[in-house]
Enzyme design. Structure first.
Site, short mmCIF file in Angstrom:
data_model
loop_
_atom_site.label_atom_id
_atom_site.label_comp_id
_atom_site.label_asym_id
_atom_site.label_seq_id
_atom_site.Cartn_x
_atom_site.Cartn_y
_atom_site.Cartn_z
N ASP A 134 0.84 -1.20 0.00
CA ASP A 134 0.00 0.00 0.00
C ASP A 134 0.88 1.25 0.00
O ASP A 134 2.03 1.22 0.44
CB ASP A 134 -0.88 0.03 1.26
CG ASP A 134 -2.07 -0.91 1.17
OD1 ASP A 134 -2.33 -1.44 0.08
OD2 ASP A 134 -2.73 -1.11 2.20
N ARG A 184 -0.92 -0.62 -8.72
CA ARG A 184 -2.29 -0.19 -8.39
C ARG A 184 -2.32 1.33 -8.39
O ARG A 184 -1.48 1.97 -7.75
CB ARG A 184 -2.67 -0.71 -7.00
CG ARG A 184 -4.02 -0.17 -6.52
CD ARG A 184 -4.25 -0.45 -5.04
NE ARG A 184 -4.28 -1.87 -4.76
CZ ARG A 184 -4.04 -2.38 -3.54
NH1 ARG A 184 -3.76 -1.60 -2.53
NH2 ARG A 184 -4.09 -3.68 -3.35
P1 FDA Z 1 -13.92 9.43 -5.21
O1 FDA Z 1 -13.49 9.65 -3.80
O2 FDA Z 1 -14.04 10.61 -6.10
O3 FDA Z 1 -15.27 8.61 -5.18
C1 FDA Z 1 -15.99 8.27 -6.35
C2 FDA Z 1 -17.33 7.69 -5.93
O4 FDA Z 1 -17.12 6.46 -5.22
C3 FDA Z 1 -18.10 8.55 -4.95
O5 FDA Z 1 -18.86 9.53 -5.61
C4 FDA Z 1 -18.93 7.53 -4.22
O6 FDA Z 1 -20.03 7.12 -5.02
C5 FDA Z 1 -18.01 6.35 -4.11
N1 FDA Z 1 -17.22 6.38 -2.85
C6 FDA Z 1 -15.92 6.71 -2.72
N2 FDA Z 1 -15.51 6.59 -1.43
C7 FDA Z 1 -16.60 6.19 -0.75
C8 FDA Z 1 -16.83 5.88 0.62
N3 FDA Z 1 -15.87 5.98 1.54
N4 FDA Z 1 -18.07 5.49 0.99
C9 FDA Z 1 -19.06 5.37 0.07
N5 FDA Z 1 -18.91 5.65 -1.26
C10 FDA Z 1 -17.70 6.05 -1.65
N6 FDA Z 1 -5.32 5.09 -0.89
C11 FDA Z 1 -4.02 5.30 -0.52
O7 FDA Z 1 -3.65 6.44 -0.23
N7 FDA Z 1 -3.14 4.26 -0.49
C12 FDA Z 1 -3.49 2.99 -0.84
O8 FDA Z 1 -2.66 2.08 -0.79
C13 FDA Z 1 -4.84 2.77 -1.24
N8 FDA Z 1 -5.26 1.52 -1.61
C14 FDA Z 1 -6.52 1.37 -2.16
C15 FDA Z 1 -6.90 0.15 -2.69
C16 FDA Z 1 -8.12 0.01 -3.32
C17 FDA Z 1 -8.49 -1.30 -3.93
C18 FDA Z 1 -8.99 1.14 -3.44
C19 FDA Z 1 -10.28 1.04 -4.17
C20 FDA Z 1 -8.64 2.34 -2.89
C21 FDA Z 1 -7.41 2.47 -2.23
N9 FDA Z 1 -7.04 3.67 -1.65
C22 FDA Z 1 -5.73 3.85 -1.26
C23 FDA Z 1 -8.06 4.74 -1.41
C24 FDA Z 1 -8.10 5.75 -2.54
O9 FDA Z 1 -6.94 6.50 -2.56
C25 FDA Z 1 -9.31 6.68 -2.39
O10 FDA Z 1 -9.21 7.39 -1.19
C26 FDA Z 1 -10.66 6.00 -2.43
O11 FDA Z 1 -10.66 4.92 -3.33
C27 FDA Z 1 -11.77 6.97 -2.89
O12 FDA Z 1 -11.45 7.49 -4.16
P2 FDA Z 1 -12.22 7.11 -5.52
O13 FDA Z 1 -11.20 6.85 -6.54
O14 FDA Z 1 -13.17 6.03 -5.28
O15 FDA Z 1 -12.91 8.46 -5.95
#
Ligand code: FDA
Length: 308
Positions: A134, A184
């Protein structure tokens, strides 16, 4: 702005005490976390695999402060991999593990985290699967990528995470987009100064799209970790344009977030991996999930207000 304030405030022992002891917290934790034990993690993995989803498991905990605790985290991963393997869940990398370098001693003494991660990689190899490191706070990024670079000589399938929010990330993607490299791509869940990171959401999204393009046009194995519908659509278009087959990249989402979309992508023939956290040390993970979605935070605060 709210996100930055909450992430900064989460270090306060008083806020931690308030969140951890609130009865309403449990239901939210349960929606994001598989349970406390390795058996819970295996049970949820079995269920997700039965729906055609791939899995990566994270034993919750970070910023470990002593070597004995770091060793205990390694032991937990080794045992978990043994259990998953005994259940036939690791075959072909179907279930793998995600490890936070600070949980296995990144800040304790030079070399310790690399030794510990190598032990987890060896156990993963024995189980027929992989490890992904991560990405954490900014000061952990350079040492983490250093460990990935050195351990990939022995474990070429060791994956790493790039946070699109960081200004350095497009360049990191270029150097990591080579053959066999598992990367990732996420937006980034930590708060950073704008000297090193994009702060506005739009800038982070644009950076994600640029990094995505680099990875999809490269010859590695990109893992798109996002719930953002636009970025998922762009990934599909880039896969078509670059002639990538469905098995040469994967989508990833967090356990409990957009499960309908997770199933839709898997049913369409795409590889869809779910990041499943488990364990008792869920505070940091929960705060990051609350902070990234104002609606979650508002719901949580309202429920605290209405019951106290
Ligand atoms: P965004 O935050 O813009 O969300 C897009 C949409 O997704 C929202 O409009 C909502 O519908 C839904 N959504 C997102 N978060 C939600 C929540 N908490 N509850 C409900 N709905 C939600 N970060 C990091 O710094 N280091 C890491 O190693 C990782 N590893 C990691 C692994 C995996 C498999 C994922 C999916 C994510 C991570 N992350 C991470 C977290 C990542 O950086 C980020 O904070 C979250 O994925 C939210 O960002 P989105 O890309 O989903 O977009």
């Amino acid at each position: 702005m709210l996100r930055r304030v909450l992430l900064a405030a989460s270090a306060s022992p008083k806020l931690r005490q308030l969140i951890v002891s609130a009865p309403q917290t449990r239901a939210i934790v349960d929606s994001y976390v598989a349970g406390e034990s390795a058996d819970d993690a295996v049970r949820v993995t079995r269920m997700l695999r039965a729906s055609g989803l791939l899995v990566t498991l994270d034993y919750l905990g970070e910023d470990t402060t002593d070597e004995a605790q770091a060793a205990a985290v390694v032991d937990e991963y080794v045992q978990l991999l043994g259990k998953l393997s005994a259940d036939g869940l690791t075959q072909g990398g179907a279930a793998e593990v995600s490890v936070k370098p600070t949980a296995v001693g990144l800040h304790l003494r030079p070399g310790l985290a690399a030794e510990n991660i190598a032990r987890i990689c060896a156990a993963a190899r024995d189980a027929g699967t992989t490890v992904t490191l991560d990405a954490e706070h900014y000061d952990a990024i350079e040492p983490t990528l250093g460990i990935v670079g050195s351990l990939r000589e022995s474990y070429p399938d060791l994956g790493c995470v790039i946070q699109a929010a960081l200004r350095r990330s497009e360049a990191d993607c270029r150097s990591l987009a080579g053959y066999g490299s598992r990367v990732r791509l996420c937006k980034g869940a930590y708060s950073n100064d704008d000297s090193v990171a994009f702060v506005a959401k739009r800038e982070v999204d644009l950076s994600y799209a640029r990094c995505l393009k680099v990875l999809m046009n490269g010859s590695g194995y990109p893992m798109m970790a996002t719930h953002d519908p636009r970025l998922i659509e762009i990934t599909g278009s880039l896969a078509m344009l670059s002639g990538r087959k469905q098995d040469s990249f994967e989508y990833q989402m967090l356990y409990g977030i957009r499960p309908g979309e997770q199933r839709r992508l898997a049913n369409s023939g795409a590889q869809m991996r779910i990041y499943v956290p488990y364990g008792g040390d869920w505070y940091g993970y929960l705060v990051r999930r609350l902070a990234e979605r104002p609606a979650n935070l508002a719901f949580f605060l309202r429920s605290l207000g209405s019951k106290s």
